[in-house]
Design a protein around this motif. Structure first.
Motif, PDB file in Angstrom:
ATOM      1  N   LYS A  77     -62.384  -0.130 107.092  1.00 45.94           N
ATOM      2  CA  LYS A  77     -62.172  -0.962 105.899  1.00 45.94           C
ATOM      3  C   LYS A  77     -62.438  -0.170 104.628  1.00 45.94           C
ATOM      4  N   LYS A  81     -59.735   0.645 101.742  1.00 44.38           N
ATOM      5  CA  LYS A  81     -59.984   0.131 100.397  1.00 44.38           C
ATOM      6  C   LYS A  81     -59.905   1.250  99.359  1.00 44.38           C
ATOM      7  N   LYS A 127     -53.294  -5.227 100.743  1.00 42.97           N
ATOM      8  CA  LYS A 127     -54.350  -5.983 101.419  1.00 42.97           C
ATOM      9  C   LYS A 127     -53.839  -6.600 102.716  1.00 42.97           C
ATOM     10  N   HIS A 128     -52.628  -7.122 102.681  1.00 40.35           N
ATOM     11  CA  HIS A 128     -52.037  -7.716 103.886  1.00 40.35           C
ATOM     12  C   HIS A 128     -51.917  -6.669 104.991  1.00 40.35           C
ATOM     13  N   ASN A 129     -51.415  -5.493 104.639  1.00 38.18           N
ATOM     14  CA  ASN A 129     -51.268  -4.425 105.623  1.00 38.18           C
ATOM     15  C   ASN A 129     -52.611  -3.935 106.141  1.00 38.18           C
ATOM     16  N   GLU A 130     -53.625  -3.904 105.259  1.00 38.94           N
ATOM     17  CA  GLU A 130     -54.965  -3.494 105.687  1.00 38.94           C
ATOM     18  C   GLU A 130     -55.543  -4.470 106.697  1.00 38.94           C
ATOM     19  N   LYS A 131     -55.362  -5.764 106.448  1.00 37.45           N
ATOM     20  CA  LYS A 131     -55.856  -6.761 107.395  1.00 37.45           C
ATOM     21  C   LYS A 131     -55.182  -6.603 108.747  1.00 37.45           C
ATOM     22  N   ARG A 132     -53.893  -6.332 108.735  1.00 33.17           N
ATOM     23  CA  ARG A 132     -53.151  -6.124 109.975  1.00 33.17           C
ATOM     24  C   ARG A 132     -53.692  -4.906 110.724  1.00 33.17           C
ATOM     25  N   LYS A 133     -53.965  -3.822 109.982  1.00 33.47           N
ATOM     26  CA  LYS A 133     -54.492  -2.616 110.609  1.00 33.47           C
ATOM     27  C   LYS A 133     -55.891  -2.838 111.171  1.00 33.47           C
ATOM     28  N   ILE A 134     -56.722  -3.594 110.459  1.00 37.07           N
ATOM     29  CA  ILE A 134     -58.085  -3.891 110.934  1.00 37.07           C
ATOM     30  C   ILE A 134     -58.022  -4.721 112.214  1.00 37.07           C
ATOM     31  N   LYS A 135     -57.145  -5.723 112.251  1.00 37.05           N
ATOM     32  CA  LYS A 135     -57.007  -6.531 113.461  1.00 37.05           C
ATOM     33  C   LYS A 135     -56.546  -5.682 114.642  1.00 37.05           C
ATOM     34  N   ASP A 138     -59.430  -3.629 115.792  1.00 38.87           N
ATOM     35  CA  ASP A 138     -60.383  -4.500 116.470  1.00 38.87           C
ATOM     36  C   ASP A 138     -59.932  -4.787 117.905  1.00 38.87           C
TER      37      ASP A 138
END
Length: 157
Positions: A77, A81, A127-135, A138
């Motif tokens: 993250k 960021k 931000k949308h792409n970052e959330k996708r990458k974090i998921k 995970d």
């Protein structure tokens, strides 16, 4: 207020114990107090306990390397960021150029509107792409740890 020929309580007498009993007497007479102090302190402690549970949720991850998993996610993250600032600046510059070209008659206003819109859109998409990458990370870490857990269980059996 005085019952059974008792004089009304004197709250200015200086005695703390007398003031406490007097306040209790007044509260009982009016009907505001219906429990003793011990019950009130127990309720207060229970409420504090509930607040602490809400503020610090327990870890729901029951895998062996939960702390390592959390560290990897937080590191990812942080890296994403840091990269978002550069993307936002590039989006702002691109938006300013397009805004300047489209709104050529009002040149400075076009730069301002285009730059702001470009930066905002780029930030949202980033931000949308970052959330996708974090998921995705995970899911990959969980699968890896579950596989390791299965291997450990079969070796123990």
């Amino acid at each position: 207020m005085a019952t059974n020929n008792q004089p009304p309580p004197d709250l200015l007498s200086g005695s703390i114990r007398f003031a406490q009993t007097s306040m209790r007497f007044l509260g009982d007479a009016v009907g505001l107090i219906d429990s003793d102090d011990e019950d009130e302190t127990e309720v207060g402690k229970e409420e504090e306990k509930k607040k602490q549970e809400k503020e610090t949720p327990e870890d729901t991850l029951k895998l062996p390397d939960a702390e390592r998993h959390r560290r990897e996610l937080l590191a990812k993250k942080k890296r994403l960021k840091e990269g978002r600032a550069a993307k936002k600046a590039a989006g702002g510059v691109g938006g300013a150029i397009l805004g300047g070209l489209i709104l050529a008659p009002v040149f400075p206003l076009g730069l301002l509107i285009g730059g702001t819109a470009g930066a905002a859109i780029t930030n949202k998409v980033s931000k949308h792409n970052e959330k996708r990458k974090i998921k995705k990370l995970d899911r990959r870490l969980l699968a890896k740890q579950e596989k390791q857990l299965k291997v450990d269980q079969t070796t123990l059996s």
